[in-house]
Design an enzyme around this catalytic site. Structure first.
Site, PDB file in Angstrom:
ATOM      1  CB  SER A  18      60.126  47.130  63.056  1.00 18.50           C
ATOM      2  OG  SER A  18      59.641  48.338  62.490  1.00 18.50           O
ATOM      3  N   GLY A  38      64.329  47.023  61.006  1.00 19.68           N
ATOM      4  CA  GLY A  38      64.810  46.404  59.785  1.00 19.68           C
ATOM      5  C   GLY A  38      65.508  45.084  60.042  1.00 19.68           C
ATOM      6  N   GLY A  61      65.955  43.498  63.542  1.00 21.72           N
ATOM      7  CA  GLY A  61      64.884  42.797  64.237  1.00 21.72           C
ATOM      8  C   GLY A  61      63.893  43.717  64.894  1.00 21.72           C
ATOM      9  N   GLY A 112      56.169  45.983  57.636  1.00 23.70           N
ATOM     10  CA  GLY A 112      55.558  46.533  58.842  1.00 23.70           C
ATOM     11  C   GLY A 112      54.082  46.211  58.938  1.00 23.70           C
ATOM     12  CG  ASP A 113      51.468  47.739  56.102  1.00 24.27           C
ATOM     13  OD1 ASP A 113      51.525  48.566  57.029  1.00 24.27           O
ATOM     14  OD2 ASP A 113      51.511  48.056  54.893  1.00 24.27           O
TER      15      ASP A 113
END
Length: 312
Positions: A218, A220, A223, A250-251
């Site tokens: 990832s 931010g 993308g 992220g989770d």
């Protein structure tokens, strides 16, 4: 069934302030306390979506009891092992002016070698009892555990026939790759820390050479990049990018990955879901919370394209 492992579970405390100014006194407009740690947040997102999940890990002390109580109150299934030490807390300060988040993480308890062996036995029994198909290992290692603890955990999961998702950082990430996790979900900074490579594509390729089978990285607002076996190379983003609290993004992406693996979803659809779930989490003030209506709405804003140059 999906089993999420949080070895360093926490009680997450979130403060909302009008503006964060170092060295100044602040009036807190709201306080939210929830059970946290990356794997706990993953389990929370999955449970909200009605997906079969159980959260496990290691907790202890009064904070550990509060973690269990909060999960009970939110109907998130859990089965944690105990340790003698006190579980950690985290403090997140969210500023209303710029929607930025500042996070303070305690180290967590000291876990002994017998407690670690006890947890591995606990996890093995849980995986067998629930007929789990996916194991998610997320977050930092508590004090006392060796850097290769996640490698041992992933090998146990693979021996039980489970696919695995790894979301950690630093030495713990580097040492776990020998176990060949099915999907690794780093962000750009975590890639740089482990591989020493600043470019996202090159960092992903380096991580795969170190043992990761598939990598979803990832970046931010830029993308995500998904690179893996059999020439898999896809890039995606939500257009336009959202402004909000990125703490749980992220989770939420890891939750989407786990759900996709459990359902044998195609990789392009898995990437699209990861982007939509991650973006939906940005709209929420605390980690582990995703509104399914937001996911459905944001899915149409996801743009996926081939990323041939990212192949290793």
């Amino acid at each position: 069934m999906i089993v999420t492992v949080t070895l360093n579970a926490a009680l997450d405390v979130t403060y909302a302030v009008a503006e964060l100014r170092p060295g100044a006194s602040h009036r807190v407009s709201s306080v939210v306390e929830t059970a946290g740690g990356k794997g706990v947040n993953v389990a929370s997102v999955l449970a909200q979506g009605g997906l079969p999940v159980v959260a496990t890990g290691i907790v202890g002390g009064c904070v550990g009891s509060r973690i269990r109580a909060d999960l009970d109150s939110r109907a998130v299934p859990h089965d944690f092992a105990d340790c003698a030490g006190e579980s950690r807390r985290t403090l997140t300060v969210v500023s209303g002016r710029d929607s930025d988040a500042t996070v303070f993480n305690e180290l967590g308890p000291q876990v002994s070698a017998p407690e670690w062996r006890g947890f591995l036995a606990h996890l093995g029994g849980l995986v067998r009892h629930t007929s789990a198909t996916v194991v998610v290992a997320s977050g930092s290692l508590p004090c006392g555990l060796p850097p290769d603890a996640y490698a041992e955990l992933l090998e146990l999961a693979h021996e039980a026939g489970c696919r695995t998702v790894l979301d950690t950082s630093g030495e713990a990430l580097g040492a776990a790759l020998v176990a060949g996790p099915d999907v690794v979900k780093p962000n750009r900074d975590e890639l740089l820390e482990v591989t020493g490579v600043g470019d996202l594509s090159a960092g992903v390729a380096a991580l795969r050479r170190m043992g990761a089978r598939n990598v979803l990285a990832s970046a931010g607002a830029d993308g995500m990049l998904l690179v893996g076996e059999e020439g898999l190379a896809l890039a995606g983003r939500v257009d336009p990018p959202l402004i909000g609290n990125p703490t749980g993004a992220g989770d939420a992406a890891v939750a989407a990955i786990a759900a996709g693996l459990a359902a044998h979803t195609r990789w392009d659809d898995l990437l699209a879901e990861s982007l939509a779930w991650s973006a939906a989490a940005v709209l929420k003030p605390v980690a582990g919370d995703v509104d399914r209506a937001d996911v459905e709405r944001l899915r149409s804003a996801v743009v996926i394209r081939p990323a041939d140059s990212a192949r290793s």
